[in-house]
Design an enzyme around this catalytic site. Structure first.
Site, PDB file in Angstrom:
ATOM      1  N   GLN A  80       3.559 -18.367 -48.764  1.00 18.99           N
ATOM      2  CA  GLN A  80       1.693 -17.901 -48.677  1.00 18.99           C
ATOM      3  C   GLN A  80       0.652 -18.372 -48.507  1.00 18.99           C
ATOM      4  O   GLN A  80       0.295 -17.566 -47.967  1.00 18.99           O
ATOM      5  CB  GLN A  80       1.619 -17.306 -50.926  1.00 18.99           C
ATOM      6  CG  GLN A  80       0.682 -16.636 -51.053  1.00 18.99           C
ATOM      7  CD  GLN A  80       0.115 -16.129 -52.424  1.00 18.99           C
ATOM      8  OE1 GLN A  80      -0.057 -17.126 -52.671  1.00 18.99           O
ATOM      9  NE2 GLN A  80       0.020 -14.993 -53.176  1.00 18.99           N
TER      10      GLN A  80
ATOM     11  N   GLU B  70     -22.594 -18.835 -18.169  1.00 16.79           N
ATOM     12  CA  GLU B  70     -21.620 -19.773 -18.654  1.00 16.79           C
ATOM     13  C   GLU B  70     -20.881 -19.312 -20.021  1.00 16.79           C
ATOM     14  O   GLU B  70     -19.221 -20.053 -20.032  1.00 16.79           O
ATOM     15  CB  GLU B  70     -21.379 -20.866 -17.623  1.00 16.79           C
ATOM     16  CG  GLU B  70     -20.917 -22.199 -17.777  1.00 16.79           C
ATOM     17  CD  GLU B  70     -21.750 -23.970 -17.403  1.00 16.79           C
ATOM     18  OE1 GLU B  70     -21.793 -23.711 -16.468  1.00 16.79           O
ATOM     19  OE2 GLU B  70     -20.936 -24.702 -17.576  1.00 16.79           O
ATOM     20  N   ARG B  71     -21.873 -20.040 -20.557  1.00 12.63           N
ATOM     21  CA  ARG B  71     -21.670 -19.971 -21.663  1.00 12.63           C
ATOM     22  C   ARG B  71     -21.180 -18.525 -22.502  1.00 12.63           C
ATOM     23  O   ARG B  71     -19.867 -18.922 -23.269  1.00 12.63           O
ATOM     24  CB  ARG B  71     -22.566 -20.479 -23.008  1.00 12.63           C
ATOM     25  CG  ARG B  71     -23.299 -21.795 -22.358  1.00 12.63           C
ATOM     26  CD  ARG B  71     -24.590 -22.461 -22.428  1.00 12.63           C
ATOM     27  NE  ARG B  71     -24.299 -23.963 -22.168  1.00 12.63           N
ATOM     28  CZ  ARG B  71     -25.749 -24.311 -22.261  1.00 12.63           C
ATOM     29  NH1 ARG B  71     -26.304 -23.627 -22.312  1.00 12.63           N
ATOM     30  NH2 ARG B  71     -25.537 -25.474 -21.314  1.00 12.63           N
TER      31      ARG B  71
ATOM     32  N   GLY C  31       6.351 -30.686 -37.377  1.00  8.32           N
ATOM     33  CA  GLY C  31       6.491 -31.532 -36.326  1.00  8.32           C
ATOM     34  C   GLY C  31       6.927 -30.872 -34.761  1.00  8.32           C
ATOM     35  O   GLY C  31       5.929 -31.260 -33.844  1.00  8.32           O
TER      36      GLY C  31
ATOM     37  N   MET D 102     -22.512 -31.600 -11.401  1.00 10.60           N
ATOM     38  CA  MET D 102     -24.069 -32.052 -12.358  1.00 10.60           C
ATOM     39  C   MET D 102     -23.740 -33.001 -12.903  1.00 10.60           C
ATOM     40  O   MET D 102     -24.788 -34.055 -12.721  1.00 10.60           O
ATOM     41  CB  MET D 102     -24.723 -31.146 -13.547  1.00 10.60           C
ATOM     42  CG  MET D 102     -24.368 -29.647 -12.627  1.00 10.60           C
ATOM     43  SD  MET D 102     -25.119 -28.417 -14.068  1.00 10.60           S
ATOM     44  CE  MET D 102     -23.134 -27.845 -15.810  1.00 10.60           C
TER      45      MET D 102
END
Ligand SMILES: Cc1cc2nc3c(=O)[nH]c(=O)nc-3n(C[C@H](O)[C@H](O)[C@H](O)COP(=O)(O)OP(=O)(O)OC[C@H]3O[C@@H](n4cnc5c(N)ncnc54)[C@H](O)[C@@H]3O)c2cc1C
Length: 394
Positions: free
Chosen positions: A285, A248-249, A346, A130
């Site tokens: 925590q 589709e959604r 990291g 599309m």
């Protein structure tokens, strides 16, 4: 318990058995090759054929066309299990849930018999074309044309961002059959990739889902027989696309929740291993509270998706409700992967860690299949309609 499928009332014993088979398939045929596919930017055709044999492609296609004739929960299982483990390379979801339904729902008998068995077996990989360089959200602006010439159509134009673009054997192509920008000006066509004048551009380099090929497609006087038009006459393309978008959604929302579950699972594994300041990462925590928030989001997402699956199975899923689900679950996935990556520190930024891949992959969910802004415009149009207000977008 995380990922406890037994708690999901919608799924029967048969569904649960299929889920086990799908998990085994992914462990044996997908995950061992995924890093290699990430490097190459594309998966093999072999995995498509094997997935076809395992009944994982187009589960809802009826037995009359060599399909399993199963319900949408079988599709859901494939989406969830692929998504949960970050198996984003094979574009099964696009093929089965976003493209093939245009043939099974709007195709004529000849088209169904010709194509659906090949989609089910994986002998033909399908994409939906599309989007164009100058038309994504605003689909009515597409510039690709299909001009009638005798008993053929001649297609000219360019598509972009097309999933399965490098390996696709056939594409559902949206093209203008009329010059104006009205909803009657667009039609959908089946275009085989071996047609003269069809070519693929480069495999686009993305920030995530690297094993999933995404391409430009070019159409230079591509001649296709008129029988490749989908639907009884020209001009139905826009309505056909709108019809397919709720499903589709929902499929995207299902995937988003499963991806978020996968991210939480990865993070739980990590916090029991990692030590700092003489404690385990789970002792802090901050870790506990962040993960409690994630877990709560996931429960909401799972409940929402199961509710909408139930509505879809009864033929009652509304387009605006599917848009709300896509909006909320994709935003929730974004929050989840961000929170989880932070907990990894990291290492979460390193590509070899699944959470890094999940973070990058998640970003597209707020864009593709209709962006969050487009979802909001659908939702507000529906809300305002009840008030008699027409929502304008500018
Ligand atoms: C990885 C990937 C795979 C894809 N796969 C496919 C595929 O298989 N087939 C296919 O056809 N397409 C595919 N797409 C294209 C995708 O559907 C489009 O990217 C999407 O619809 C957005 O269009 P666009 O990129 O042209 O952005 P634009 O439409 O140019 O949007 C630009 C910005 O404007 C915003 N916007 C849009 N409407 C409004 C509004 N009313 N109000 C305010 N802001 C608004 C958008 O949200 C966005 O932030 C894929 C894209 C990606 C990234």
């Amino acid at each position: 318990m995380l990922n406890d499928q037994a708690e999901r009332d919608l799924f029967s014993e048969e569904h649960n058995m299929f889920r086990d088979q799908v998990k085994k398939f992914i462990a044996a045929e997908v995950l061992p090759y995924h890093d290699e596919w990430d490097e190459k930017g594309v998966v093999t055709k072999e995995v498509w054929h094997k997935a076809g044999e395992a009944g994982m492609l187009c589960p809802t296609v009826s037995e009359a066309y060599s399909g399993p004739g199963a319900d949408f929960l079988f599709s859901t299982i494939v989406i969830e299990e692929m998504a949960r483990v970050g198996a984003s390379g094979p574009g099964f979801n696009i093929h089965s849930e976003m493209a093939a339904p245009y043939v099974s729902e709007f195709g004529n008998e000849k088209q169904k018999h010709q194509w659906l068995p090949k989609f089910v077996s994986g002998q033909a990989v399908l994409g939906i074309a599309m989007s164009e360089p100058d038309a994504g959200s605003d689909l009515k602006r597409i510039a690709t044309t299909a001009k009638k010439d005798g008993n053929e159509y001649v297609i000219n134009g360019q598509k972009v961002f097309i999933s399965n673009g490098q390996i696709g054997d056939v594409f559902i192509v949206a093209a203008k059959t009329d010059k104006d920008n009205s909803s009657n000006s667009m039609s959908l066509f089946l275009v085989e990739s071996n047609r003269k004048g069809f070519s693929r551009g480069k495999n686009l380099k993305k920030i995530g889902a690297k094993a999933q090929d995404t391409s430009e497609l070019f159409f230079d006087n591509v001649r296709i027989p008129e029988k490749n038009l989908i639907g009884p006459s020209e001009g139905n393309g826009f309505r056909q696309l709108m019809h397919g978008l709720a499903r589709e959604r929902l499929a995207i929302a299902v995937g988003c929740v499963a991806k978020a579950e996968g991210a939480l699972g990865n993070t739980l594994d990590y916090i029991v291993e990692r030590e700092l300041f003489g404690k385990k990462l789970y002792d802090f925590q901050n870790t506990q509270f962040k993960l409690a928030e994630v877990r709560s989001d996931l429960l909401v997402g799972r409940s929402l998706v199961d509710q909408l699956l139930s509505q879809y199975l009864k033929g009652r899923l509304r387009v605006d409700v599917a848009a709300s689900a896509k909006l909320w679950t994709s935003e929730m996935l974004g929050r989840t992967v961000d929170t989880c990556l932070q907990i990894f520190g990291g290492w979460g930024y390193m590509w070899e860690f699944p959470i890094a891949k999940a973070y990058a992959e998640a970003r597209v969910e707020r864009i593709a299949g209709g962006s969050s802004e487009v979802m909001k415009s659908i939702i507000i149009k529906s809300l305002f309609k009840d008030l008699g207000i027409k929502a304008e977008f500018n």
